[in-house]
Design an enzyme around this catalytic site. Structure first.
Site, PDB file in Angstrom:
ATOM      1  N   GLU A 171     -12.685  34.592   2.084  1.00 12.81           N
ATOM      2  CA  GLU A 171     -11.712  33.920   1.156  1.00 12.81           C
ATOM      3  C   GLU A 171     -10.418  33.333   1.417  1.00 12.81           C
ATOM      4  O   GLU A 171      -9.587  34.205   1.396  1.00 12.81           O
ATOM      5  CB  GLU A 171     -11.716  35.218  -0.198  1.00 12.81           C
ATOM      6  CG  GLU A 171     -12.837  35.176  -0.993  1.00 12.81           C
ATOM      7  CD  GLU A 171     -12.860  36.544  -2.057  1.00 12.81           C
ATOM      8  OE1 GLU A 171     -11.464  37.092  -2.065  1.00 12.81           O
ATOM      9  OE2 GLU A 171     -13.631  36.513  -2.800  1.00 12.81           O
ATOM     10  N   GLU A 263     -20.511  35.806  -3.236  1.00 10.55           N
ATOM     11  CA  GLU A 263     -19.782  37.067  -3.979  1.00 10.55           C
ATOM     12  C   GLU A 263     -19.770  36.755  -5.311  1.00 10.55           C
ATOM     13  O   GLU A 263     -19.209  35.798  -5.730  1.00 10.55           O
ATOM     14  CB  GLU A 263     -18.701  37.347  -2.987  1.00 10.55           C
ATOM     15  CG  GLU A 263     -17.963  38.755  -3.452  1.00 10.55           C
ATOM     16  CD  GLU A 263     -16.920  39.014  -2.929  1.00 10.55           C
ATOM     17  OE1 GLU A 263     -16.716  38.868  -1.488  1.00 10.55           O
ATOM     18  OE2 GLU A 263     -15.875  39.564  -3.190  1.00 10.55           O
TER      19      GLU A 263
END
Length: 346
Positions: A171, A263
């Site tokens: 991320e 995710e």
């Protein structure tokens, strides 16, 4: 061509924690025909889709581990058996945190743990996402040297397997897309030197939101894609926090780019508090319609609502099968992973 992924067939012998790893037998005749990795074989990106060995678009569905530095005890023979044969999962995401007491504290330990989990998931016929879980700091270049070392060894060790995907930046945040792109264009050739065939998953700006969480959108990637083949871009969402703007971004992006949702959760962006199953189902319906593969966060007994097991389950070694040890989010996502796959073949 790579050799087929080894798979293992579970016998009928079970325990309270699911099929016992001691009662697994290797099928030396080749992959078990019914496992996701055996049916689909080596994956590749074709257009905007993830395609199997027959060139047919497929959707993978599965679970992500939590950080292996904290919740390795949730990844046992029994729990992985349950994920493969009770949940019927297609894919396990192995999350190796870089910071937060992870890889940088003991590279050998965490690399060996990744090797072990890759092998264990492979033995059960699942795909494996090797997740380089960079989080803080959000600039992937901060970890580039370590990423080169980690992925060089992973690719060298596992390059004959047909069931891997490499997620090279979990991320990214607080950095431009051009900065993320330059990282990918430096790291991907390192992987390709040892493994030219495995798809690579590239994190996008603003916590893998295609920039939405920092005021941008997918056009920055569409207009300046990574200069590499056989790659996909990742998107993460948490249904209670990420509403119409995120859903619409995912829909648009998937029409123009290869996207893998590595995710997601049914809770808020921290993976906690109340579940929003209605909004999450809207995402799942969209992903089914566009064959966007997805992985849910997370396969642990963390106290947060986004961890599928009730607190204490892992310390007690289960029970792993059924729903008695699951939180509401676990019951919900298990049911959706268990929905039969439709994997087209030749």
């Amino acid at each position: 061509m790579k050799a087929g992924a080894n798979t293992v067939r579970a016998t009928a012998t079970t325990s309270a924690g699911g099929p016992n790893v001691d009662h697994l037998s290797v099928d030396t005749g080749g992959p078990v025909a019914s496992t996701p990795a055996a049916v689909n074989g080596q994956l590749r990106v074709c257009g905007t889709k993830l395609c199997n060995q027959y060139g047919k678009p497929i959707q993978l569905r599965g679970m992500s581990s939590h950080g292996t530095q904290w919740y390795g005890q949730c990844l046992t023979g029994g729990s992985l058996n349950a994920l493969a044969t009770d949940w019927n999962a297609d894919v396990l995401r192995v999350s190796t945190y870089v910071q937060e007491d992870g890889y940088e504290t003991d590279p050998r330990r965490f690399t060996d743990l990744a090797h072990s989990l890759i092998d264990q998931a492979t033995a059960r016929g699942m795909y494996v996402i090797v997740d380089w879980h960079m989080l803080s700091p959000g600039d992937p270049h901060h970890n580039l040297a370590m990423a080169r070392t980690f992925f060089t060894e992973i690719a060298q060790r596992h390059n004959t397997k047909t069931n891997l995907l490499y997620e090279i930046a979990n991320e990214p945040s607080g950095v431009s897309w051009s900065r993320i792109k330059s990282y990918a264009e430096q790291l991907i050739p390192v992987i390709r030197q040892h493994d030219p065939e495995t798809p690579v998953l590239v994190g996008t700006r603003a916590w893998s939101s295609f920039g939405v969480s920092e005021g941008s959108d997918e056009n920055e990637v569409v207009n300046s894609p990574v200069a590499a083949a056989n790659i996909m871009y990742t998107f993460h969402f948490y249904a209670a926090s990420h509403r119409e703007e995120y859903l619409n971004t995912l829909s648009r992006a998937a029409d123009r780019l290869p996207v893998f949702v590595t995710e997601f959760g049914t809770q808020n962006y921290a993976g906690e508090d109340a579940d929003d199953f209605a909004m999450a189902q809207r995402y799942l319906d969209l992903m089914a319609s566009k064959k966007i593969s997805w992985v849910n966060w997370n396969f642990s007994d963390d106290h947060r609502s986004g961890a599928v097991f009730k607190t204490g389950t892992c310390a007690n070694n289960g029970p792993w099968t059924g729903t008695s040890s699951l939180k509401p989010a676990g019951v919900w996502v298990r049911d959706r992973i268990r929905t039969p796959d439709s994997f087209p073949t030749g």
